[in-house]
Design a protein around this motif. Structure first.
Motif, PDB file in Angstrom:
ATOM      1  N   ARG A   1       4.101  64.939  56.318  1.00 25.61           N
ATOM      2  CA  ARG A   1       3.372  64.150  57.095  1.00 25.61           C
ATOM      3  C   ARG A   1       1.878  63.852  56.362  1.00 25.61           C
ATOM      4  O   ARG A   1       0.924  63.765  56.884  1.00 25.61           O
ATOM      5  CB  ARG A   1       2.909  64.636  58.331  1.00 25.61           C
ATOM      6  N   GLN A   2       2.135  63.491  54.966  1.00 21.63           N
ATOM      7  CA  GLN A   2       0.873  63.138  54.173  1.00 21.63           C
ATOM      8  C   GLN A   2       0.821  61.651  54.559  1.00 21.63           C
ATOM      9  O   GLN A   2       1.412  60.864  54.296  1.00 21.63           O
ATOM     10  CB  GLN A   2       0.973  63.369  52.794  1.00 21.63           C
ATOM     11  N   TYR A   3      -0.705  61.299  55.022  1.00 16.36           N
ATOM     12  CA  TYR A   3      -0.974  59.926  55.142  1.00 16.36           C
ATOM     13  C   TYR A   3      -1.450  59.330  53.993  1.00 16.36           C
ATOM     14  O   TYR A   3      -2.072  59.849  52.939  1.00 16.36           O
ATOM     15  CB  TYR A   3      -2.054  59.948  56.093  1.00 16.36           C
TER      16      TYR A   3
ATOM     17  N   ILE B   1       1.908  47.563  63.286  1.00 16.36           N
ATOM     18  CA  ILE B   1       0.523  48.013  62.559  1.00 16.36           C
ATOM     19  C   ILE B   1       0.634  49.667  62.533  1.00 16.36           C
ATOM     20  O   ILE B   1       1.119  50.476  63.341  1.00 16.36           O
ATOM     21  CB  ILE B   1      -0.599  47.679  63.760  1.00 16.36           C
ATOM     22  N   VAL B   2       0.179  50.086  61.298  1.00 19.23           N
ATOM     23  CA  VAL B   2       0.144  51.589  61.050  1.00 19.23           C
ATOM     24  C   VAL B   2      -1.247  52.013  60.895  1.00 19.23           C
ATOM     25  O   VAL B   2      -2.245  51.433  60.249  1.00 19.23           O
ATOM     26  CB  VAL B   2       0.955  51.847  59.740  1.00 19.23           C
ATOM     27  N   LYS B   3      -1.404  53.406  61.693  1.00 25.19           N
ATOM     28  CA  LYS B   3      -2.925  53.751  61.477  1.00 25.19           C
ATOM     29  C   LYS B   3      -2.470  54.936  60.271  1.00 25.19           C
ATOM     30  O   LYS B   3      -1.947  55.727  60.373  1.00 25.19           O
ATOM     31  CB  LYS B   3      -3.473  54.215  62.544  1.00 25.19           C
ATOM     32  N   ILE B   4      -3.792  54.669  59.472  1.00 26.20           N
ATOM     33  CA  ILE B   4      -4.037  55.795  58.259  1.00 26.20           C
ATOM     34  C   ILE B   4      -5.060  56.702  58.531  1.00 26.20           C
ATOM     35  O   ILE B   4      -6.403  56.147  58.657  1.00 26.20           O
ATOM     36  CB  ILE B   4      -3.656  55.185  56.911  1.00 26.20           C
ATOM     37  N   ARG B   5      -4.816  57.918  58.272  1.00 21.78           N
ATOM     38  CA  ARG B   5      -5.875  58.794  58.532  1.00 21.78           C
ATOM     39  C   ARG B   5      -6.340  59.150  57.120  1.00 21.78           C
ATOM     40  O   ARG B   5      -5.621  59.615  56.167  1.00 21.78           O
ATOM     41  CB  ARG B   5      -5.403  60.054  59.140  1.00 21.78           C
TER      42      ARG B   5
ATOM     43  N   GLY C   1     -17.119  69.269  57.113  1.00 22.04           N
ATOM     44  CA  GLY C   1     -17.876  69.080  58.619  1.00 22.04           C
ATOM     45  C   GLY C   1     -17.954  67.589  59.107  1.00 22.04           C
ATOM     46  O   GLY C   1     -18.188  67.335  60.067  1.00 22.04           O
ATOM     47  N   GLU C   2     -17.411  66.537  58.196  1.00 22.46           N
ATOM     48  CA  GLU C   2     -17.264  65.366  58.758  1.00 22.46           C
ATOM     49  C   GLU C   2     -16.052  65.001  59.335  1.00 22.46           C
ATOM     50  O   GLU C   2     -15.048  65.625  58.923  1.00 22.46           O
ATOM     51  CB  GLU C   2     -17.357  64.234  57.406  1.00 22.46           C
ATOM     52  N   ARG C   3     -16.021  64.042  60.300  1.00 21.32           N
ATOM     53  CA  ARG C   3     -14.830  63.651  61.296  1.00 21.32           C
ATOM     54  C   ARG C   3     -14.255  62.874  60.251  1.00 21.32           C
ATOM     55  O   ARG C   3     -14.746  62.130  59.424  1.00 21.32           O
ATOM     56  CB  ARG C   3     -15.226  63.261  62.449  1.00 21.32           C
ATOM     57  N   PRO C   4     -12.660  62.897  60.317  1.00 23.83           N
ATOM     58  CA  PRO C   4     -11.876  61.829  59.626  1.00 23.83           C
ATOM     59  C   PRO C   4     -12.092  60.551  59.853  1.00 23.83           C
ATOM     60  O   PRO C   4     -12.100  60.458  61.445  1.00 23.83           O
ATOM     61  CB  PRO C   4     -10.430  62.729  59.630  1.00 23.83           C
TER      62      PRO C   4
END
Length: 265
Positions: A38-40, A160-164, A171-174
């Motif tokens: 599950r590697q984005y 449409i694909v969402k990539i993280r 500490g930062e949000r993805p």
């Protein structure tokens, strides 16, 4: 579904390709196999001529391919390579990150490297090393898109694909971005993680193969204190109503005696 034949069979611990001149002993393909099921990622190969918008500003321009022009930008670490070693009058094999612009849904590319080991890497010789493909051997227009399908229209085949993206600092949000493709997917693909291979045709990413990795479970909302969320606007301050009581009537433990009539003396 098996991996495409143009990908190497060796595994890699890194999700991002680097220039052949950066780590020649650790990288033998511009797009290595995924290091995790599950590697984005969203990455591809484009052959074309890069032309900057301004002669003194190389960071923004266009890649001219056989199908037309695509807007592109050079990422920071590749700018010095382009300045010192790349002839922009010639075509090159660019390793790129694809993005879909939200304002017009057009494809936009971020250039992170050049794949020319025969010219840029003195320690690698594609003529003698079968594990290292030359710039002529890699597949032009090949893209690997791995992420969560958030939209699919079976009639138009729009996907449409969402990539993280991994946080750059602790500490930062993805962060997330979206990539638009076209092609047929199995029924009910939304919220599933897909491994897609695509081909760039007429500046559009067309799905070639797809593999459903599995459903992505929605995250549950957490409330403070670990308990149930209380309603701070509630105005009720009395006792809780007992089961069987009629709403609006006071609770009575025993019958109230009727008053006796008064007698005249």
């Amino acid at each position: 579904m098996s991996e495409p034949t143009h990908l190497p069979t060796s595994s890699s611990s890194s999700s991002k390709p680097v220039l052949a001149s950066d780590e020649p002993k650790q990288r033998n393909h511009p797009i290595p196999p995924a290091s995790h099921p599950r590697q984005y990622r969203a990455i591809g190969i484009v052959r074309g001529k890069y032309t900057p918008d301004e002669a003194d500003q190389l960071s923004k321009g266009n890649i001219t391919t056989t199908d037309g022009d695509i807007e592109a930008v050079l990422l920071g670490r590749v700018i010095s390579l382009v300045k010192n070693h790349i002839d922009l009058e010639q075509e090159h094999v660019w390793v790129v990150y694809p993005r879909t612009r939200q304002d017009d849904n057009h494809l936009h590319l971020q250039i992170l490297g050049v794949w020319e080991p025969e010219n840029l890497d003195e320690e690698v010789d594609p003529a003698t090393d079968e594990n290292v493909p030359s710039s002529e051997e890699v597949e032009d227009g090949y893209f690997s898109i791995r992420g969560q399908v958030i939209f699919y229209d079976a009639e138009s085949k729009k996907v449409i694909v969402k990539i993280r993206q991994a946080p750059k600092k602790d500490g930062e949000r993805p962060k997330f971005f979206k990539v638009q493709l076209y092609g047929a997917l199995p029924e009910r693909p939304v919220n599933h993680f897909y491994d897609l291979t695509a081909k760039l045709i007429d500046n559009v990413l067309n799905i070639q193969t797809c593999e459903d990795i599995g459903l992505i479970s929605p995250r549950r909302k957490k409330f403070g204190g670990g308990g149930r969320r209380s309603n701070s606007n509630s105005k009720f301050k009395g006792k809780p109503q007992l089961s069987g009581e009629k709403k609006g009537s006071p609770a009575r433990d025993r019958p109230v005696p009727r008053p006796k009539p008064k007698t005249e003396s």
